[in-house]
Motif scaffolding. Sequence first.
Motif, PDB file in Angstrom:
ATOM      1  N   SER A   6      -7.661  -3.872   8.887  1.00 14.42           N
ATOM      2  CA  SER A   6      -6.202  -3.868   8.737  1.00 14.42           C
ATOM      3  C   SER A   6      -5.585  -3.673  10.116  1.00 14.42           C
ATOM      4  CB  SER A   6      -5.726  -2.760   7.803  1.00 14.42           C
ATOM      5  OG  SER A   6      -4.295  -2.707   7.787  1.00 14.42           O
ATOM      6  N   TYR A   7      -4.386  -4.141  10.273  1.00 16.85           N
ATOM      7  CA  TYR A   7      -3.662  -3.934  11.532  1.00 16.85           C
ATOM      8  C   TYR A   7      -3.180  -2.489  11.634  1.00 16.85           C
ATOM      9  CZ  TYR A   7      -0.311  -4.877  15.291  1.00 16.85           C
ATOM     10  OH  TYR A   7       0.376  -4.867  16.481  1.00 16.85           O
ATOM     11  N   LEU A  16      -4.807  -2.559  -3.632  1.00 13.03           N
ATOM     12  CA  LEU A  16      -5.849  -1.542  -3.595  1.00 13.03           C
ATOM     13  C   LEU A  16      -6.777  -1.640  -4.801  1.00 13.03           C
ATOM     14  CD1 LEU A  16      -4.253   1.772  -2.266  1.00 13.03           C
ATOM     15  CD2 LEU A  16      -6.108   0.458  -1.258  1.00 13.03           C
ATOM     16  N   ASP A  17      -6.217  -1.980  -5.960  1.00 12.76           N
ATOM     17  CA  ASP A  17      -7.057  -2.148  -7.146  1.00 12.76           C
ATOM     18  C   ASP A  17      -8.100  -3.234  -6.912  1.00 12.76           C
ATOM     19  OD1 ASP A  17      -4.466  -1.543  -9.679  1.00 12.76           O
ATOM     20  OD2 ASP A  17      -5.753  -0.180  -8.532  1.00 12.76           O
ATOM     21  N   VAL A  44      -2.718   2.207   6.651  1.00 13.23           N
ATOM     22  CA  VAL A  44      -3.312   1.429   5.561  1.00 13.23           C
ATOM     23  C   VAL A  44      -4.800   1.750   5.445  1.00 13.23           C
ATOM     24  CG1 VAL A  44      -3.947  -0.902   4.804  1.00 13.23           C
ATOM     25  CG2 VAL A  44      -1.628  -0.440   5.608  1.00 13.23           C
ATOM     26  N   LEU A  45      -5.477   1.857   6.595  1.00 14.56           N
ATOM     27  CA  LEU A  45      -6.903   2.196   6.570  1.00 14.56           C
ATOM     28  C   LEU A  45      -7.125   3.589   5.990  1.00 14.56           C
ATOM     29  CD1 LEU A  45      -8.089   0.782  10.023  1.00 14.56           C
ATOM     30  CD2 LEU A  45      -8.522  -0.182   7.754  1.00 14.56           C
ATOM     31  N   ALA A  46      -6.231   4.519   6.303  1.00 11.51           N
ATOM     32  CA  ALA A  46      -6.343   5.868   5.738  1.00 11.51           C
ATOM     33  C   ALA A  46      -6.167   5.827   4.222  1.00 11.51           C
ATOM     34  CB  ALA A  46      -5.301   6.794   6.374  1.00 11.51           C
ATOM     35  N   THR A  47      -5.220   5.006   3.763  1.00  8.05           N
ATOM     36  CA  THR A  47      -4.996   4.845   2.327  1.00  8.05           C
ATOM     37  C   THR A  47      -6.219   4.224   1.658  1.00  8.05           C
ATOM     38  OG1 THR A  47      -2.612   4.572   2.677  1.00  8.05           O
ATOM     39  CG2 THR A  47      -3.515   3.759   0.600  1.00  8.05           C
ATOM     40  N   VAL A  48      -6.801   3.226   2.312  1.00  8.84           N
ATOM     41  CA  VAL A  48      -8.004   2.583   1.783  1.00  8.84           C
ATOM     42  C   VAL A  48      -9.141   3.586   1.679  1.00  8.84           C
ATOM     43  CG1 VAL A  48      -9.807   0.887   2.301  1.00  8.84           C
ATOM     44  CG2 VAL A  48      -7.398   0.253   2.539  1.00  8.84           C
ATOM     45  N   GLN A  49      -9.304   4.414   2.722  1.00  7.17           N
ATOM     46  CA  GLN A  49     -10.369   5.430   2.729  1.00  7.17           C
ATOM     47  C   GLN A  49     -10.244   6.338   1.514  1.00  7.17           C
ATOM     48  OE1 GLN A  49     -13.156   6.975   5.223  1.00  7.17           O
ATOM     49  NE2 GLN A  49     -13.316   7.107   3.013  1.00  7.17           N
ATOM     50  N   TYR A  93       0.825  -1.216   0.000  1.00 11.70           N
ATOM     51  CA  TYR A  93       0.000   0.000   0.000  1.00 11.70           C
ATOM     52  C   TYR A  93       0.855   1.260   0.000  1.00 11.70           C
ATOM     53  CZ  TYR A  93      -3.445  -3.448   1.467  1.00 11.70           C
ATOM     54  OH  TYR A  93      -4.249  -4.556   1.530  1.00 11.70           O
ATOM     55  N   ALA A  94       2.169   1.102  -0.187  1.00  8.65           N
ATOM     56  CA  ALA A  94       3.079   2.239  -0.067  1.00  8.65           C
ATOM     57  C   ALA A  94       2.868   3.273  -1.177  1.00  8.65           C
ATOM     58  CB  ALA A  94       4.533   1.758  -0.061  1.00  8.65           C
ATOM     59  N   VAL A  95       2.523   2.816  -2.373  1.00 11.26           N
ATOM     60  CA  VAL A  95       2.287   3.720  -3.510  1.00 11.26           C
ATOM     61  C   VAL A  95       0.851   3.495  -3.968  1.00 11.26           C
ATOM     62  CG1 VAL A  95       3.119   4.517  -5.747  1.00 11.26           C
ATOM     63  CG2 VAL A  95       4.706   3.414  -4.145  1.00 11.26           C
ATOM     64  N   PRO A  96      -0.105   4.197  -3.355  1.00 11.17           N
ATOM     65  CA  PRO A  96      -1.530   3.889  -3.577  1.00 11.17           C
ATOM     66  C   PRO A  96      -1.963   3.864  -5.033  1.00 11.17           C
ATOM     67  CG  PRO A  96      -1.277   5.402  -1.743  1.00 11.17           C
ATOM     68  CD  PRO A  96       0.074   5.266  -2.364  1.00 11.17           C
ATOM     69  N   LYS A  97      -1.448   4.795  -5.847  1.00 16.41           N
ATOM     70  CA  LYS A  97      -1.900   4.862  -7.241  1.00 16.41           C
ATOM     71  C   LYS A  97      -1.455   3.662  -8.061  1.00 16.41           C
ATOM     72  CE  LYS A  97      -2.286   9.896  -7.564  1.00 16.41           C
ATOM     73  NZ  LYS A  97      -1.851  11.115  -8.269  1.00 16.41           N
TER      74      LYS A  97
END
Length: 711
Positions: free
Chosen positions: A554-555, A533-534, A559-564, A524-528
């Motif tokens: 998620s632990y 994430l896809d 990661v949850l912020a990225t998912v949001q 999840y380090a590079v969200p785009k």
Amino acid sequence: MTHEAKDVLRDAHSLLRAARELLVDHRQALSDVHEALAPLRREAAREQLGSIPIARLKDVTDGRLRLGPLEEAGFTSVGDVLDATPYRLQLLPGIGPQTARQLHAAAGSLAEAAERSAGVRIDVDRRDEAMTPVVVALHRLVNAGPELPRAHAAADSVDGRLGPLVRDARPAGAWWRRVFARPSRRERAREAIGELAEALGQEEGRSTRLLLSQASVDLLRPHVSPDEAWIDFELRASDYQTLLAELAALGPEREAAEGFLPGDLAARVKAQPLDDGFRRVSLRGYQSFGARFALVQRRVILGDEMGLGKTIQAIAAIAHLRARGETRFLVACPASVLINWVREIETRSTISAHPLHGPGRGKALEKWAAEGGIAVTTLATLHTLDVPGDVKLGMFVVDEAHYAKNHETRRSRAVAHWCRRTNHVLFLTGTPMENRVEEFRSLVAHLRPEVAEKVRPSDAAMGAQAFRSAVAPVYLRRNQRDVLVELPEVVHVDELEEFSRADKAAYRDAVAEGNFMAMRRAAYAVPKKSAKLDRLRELVVEAAENDLKVVIFSYFRDVLATVQDAIGVAARGPISGDVPPARRQEIVDAFTAAPGHAVLLAQIQAGGVGLNLQAASVVIICEPQVKPTMETQAVARAHRMGQVRTVQVHRLLTPGGVDARMLEILQAKTRLFDEYARRSDLAERTPDAVDISEQALARRIVAEEQERLGT
């Protein structure tokens, strides 16, 4: 001739004996299951009878019985009458001995009918003396493996074919039988010996003797202990529930399982044979119907709701065509599910899978074109396939077919090209097409343009069933609630997502630093450019299309912020360790009360304990957890009393990295947890007692990954 005839007869007798022994062993195994089911059927029937009014007794006796005295005495249900003895009934004013016997007999006949139709499901939380024997009895059949149906069919065939031939050939096996046989009988014996020799040769080519022998060995294994049976059930609940549905005649309403197709079309579909020679999985009734629909109608959309096994139905249709002589098949899917397709093909069939993806795509394409099998490529690279025009395709499958709705895109043009090259085309999508008529019309135009022209918006305005009936030649959809009785209570899906280039670079950096936590969330380090994430976005979108609520665990807070940010919807939460209990409950209550689709984010160590999330039927776990208890407890938040839908658990994994290493190391620990923690009150209060040390696991994986990557 005599020696040859004796040899043929001896071999035929041997094979026939093996076939008949297998049939006997199989009948005994089935009998054990039905014997174990009997108490549960009676229990379910008694419960059902308690809600049937006594007025139904008139239906059984053509209205000849007077029920007034029963009602005046406080009897309200058929169950009340059955619980009373005829002697007690005749003590009631207005009821004589004969009427009492008739009343009790009528209640008994309804009880028998209720028992025959009673549905039985395995309740993992009820491990008592009534439920456990069912799981133990099913264990033997489930563990006989996917070859058992083939072995049983082969035994049936051998018995039906060789039995009469052996009987006719008997005079040829001994001189004294030939002497006393009539000339016509001797002539028939000679013919039968020849037919037997030919039949034995065919069965040898199919390795029938080995197939029967292995199946018999599996069926004759002694029953396992209750604990071992329950552990196996938890690991393979779907196999148990499918077999139970078949044996207990537990199935959905016929019209629902058949997608509310018109009767004449449904009859043609059911008449279509389905060869399982290249298939290694048993199908539920509605899945078998779906595969047959694809074969009969040739160019169709299978739009079953997510979690009903569209992939398996596609593989079943391909396996049938392979048995009928077709050799090459093509699957186009999003990159995020390519690995899953390859794995499903390899485990659910005996047909070779060829992933046309990555650096070795060219060689894989050449091998597929030369040898045959199922090629799996991505929708994005479908247009690059350079396949000679003389390569004939048996079936073209497009997964997540709604991505091909825009005919102007390169992806859609490539789909159209392969549709023109193929007679059998199967589009898969979990999106309910009745909600988007234009998109449906666009997809049907790839398959059958003449049908697309006839689809009108008014068809959908009349409701889902009316729409499906109007477009029945090309569209089949079943919902979970319609066929739920054939589904396991929890469906676990491991979503394997290869690292993207950006993911891989972030992962190597984390390994070089020896940072275990950074390794776990490198995907999840590079969200785009994140492959995980896809796939997560696709799962959320599909759940939204089907009005399902989703919980994402998620632990890691980041990661949850990225998912949001990635899913682009107003998700509730996140529930984390610093959110007070009262506020957590408010978040959950709002999530539960929200109409239709909603998303809740939670740290697995916080949201996985103490909250009821049964409003959710889709659970997404962003990365595997160090402690097996965490995932188990998180899933249990959704899969609990009050849950009315099948719970789908999607665990996002990356092969070849920290995820795979964690799972390998924890596998043994998970089995210990199954054997100990779930059966011990003490262990459930202190799950850390059987969990592996996080520090030890981290040190081991970091060292192994540094060595593997040379960092």
